[in-house]
Design a protein around this motif. Sequence first.
Motif, PDB file in Angstrom:
ATOM      1  N   LEU A   1      -2.060 -26.604 -27.168  1.00 32.16           N
ATOM      2  CA  LEU A   1      -2.892 -25.448 -26.829  1.00 32.16           C
ATOM      3  C   LEU A   1      -4.206 -25.515 -27.607  1.00 32.16           C
ATOM      4  O   LEU A   1      -4.194 -25.436 -28.842  1.00 32.16           O
ATOM      5  CB  LEU A   1      -2.186 -24.137 -27.192  1.00 32.16           C
ATOM      6  N   PRO A   2      -5.350 -25.628 -26.923  1.00 27.86           N
ATOM      7  CA  PRO A   2      -6.632 -25.538 -27.612  1.00 27.86           C
ATOM      8  C   PRO A   2      -6.984 -24.053 -27.782  1.00 27.86           C
ATOM      9  O   PRO A   2      -7.111 -23.326 -26.798  1.00 27.86           O
ATOM     10  CB  PRO A   2      -7.603 -26.235 -26.659  1.00 27.86           C
ATOM     11  N   LEU A   3      -7.075 -23.613 -29.027  1.00 26.38           N
ATOM     12  CA  LEU A   3      -7.284 -22.195 -29.311  1.00 26.38           C
ATOM     13  C   LEU A   3      -8.485 -21.979 -30.219  1.00 26.38           C
ATOM     14  O   LEU A   3      -8.833 -22.832 -31.032  1.00 26.38           O
ATOM     15  CB  LEU A   3      -6.038 -21.595 -29.963  1.00 26.38           C
ATOM     16  N   ASN A   4      -9.062 -20.815 -30.095  1.00 24.95           N
ATOM     17  CA  ASN A   4     -10.180 -20.416 -30.935  1.00 24.95           C
ATOM     18  C   ASN A   4      -9.634 -19.750 -32.196  1.00 24.95           C
ATOM     19  O   ASN A   4      -8.677 -18.970 -32.118  1.00 24.95           O
ATOM     20  CB  ASN A   4     -11.044 -19.425 -30.152  1.00 24.95           C
ATOM     21  N   VAL A   5     -10.211 -20.045 -33.341  1.00 23.24           N
ATOM     22  CA  VAL A   5      -9.842 -19.386 -34.594  1.00 23.24           C
ATOM     23  C   VAL A   5     -11.106 -18.778 -35.181  1.00 23.24           C
ATOM     24  O   VAL A   5     -12.091 -19.475 -35.417  1.00 23.24           O
ATOM     25  CB  VAL A   5      -9.202 -20.365 -35.596  1.00 23.24           C
TER      26      VAL A   5
END
Length: 152
Positions: free
Chosen positions: A92-96
Motif C-alpha cells: 500500500l503506497p500511503l501518505n504520512v
Amino acid sequence: MNPKTLALSIAFLLAVAAGCTRNAGPDNAAALEEHFRQSLSGATLVGYFTVGDRKDLREEKYTITKVSKIPGGLWLFQVRIQYGQRDVTLPLPLNVQWAGDTPVITLTDLSIPNLGTYTARVLIYRDQYAGTWSGGDVGGQMFGRVVRETEP
C-alpha cells in the motif's frame, strides 16, 4: 491577578511551550522518519474498530512486514490486513503527514483491492495507534497497540 503577575505567567507559559516543541529541521525530520520506518517494519497493529454508532468493538490486525519511503513523498507499506472475514496481503503506497513528532498515516478515497475504497487518518505514538476511518456509507474509530517482534 495583577498585570505584572499575569505578564510573568504568560511569559512562563510561552517559554515552556517553546521548550516543548521540537525542531522539525532536516536533521530531525530524517531522524523521525528513520524511527518511524524502524518502529513499524516488522510490527503488528493489534486493536479494535467501531462501525457507525454501534457500541460493540470489532477486532482488527495489520501485520506490517516492511515500511519504506518511496519517490513522491509516499511510504510503501507491505501489509497484511485482517478484520472480520477479510484477510488480504498487499503493498500500500500511503501518505504520512507529521504533527510535530507524531506521524499520521493518511489515505483519502483509496481503492484497496478486494476490500473497497477507504479514507482514514491514523496516528502512531508510543506503541499505540488511534484514528478514524470511513468506507462507503459507513465509518468509525480505530485504536490499539503496536506490537513488535523485536525492538527497533
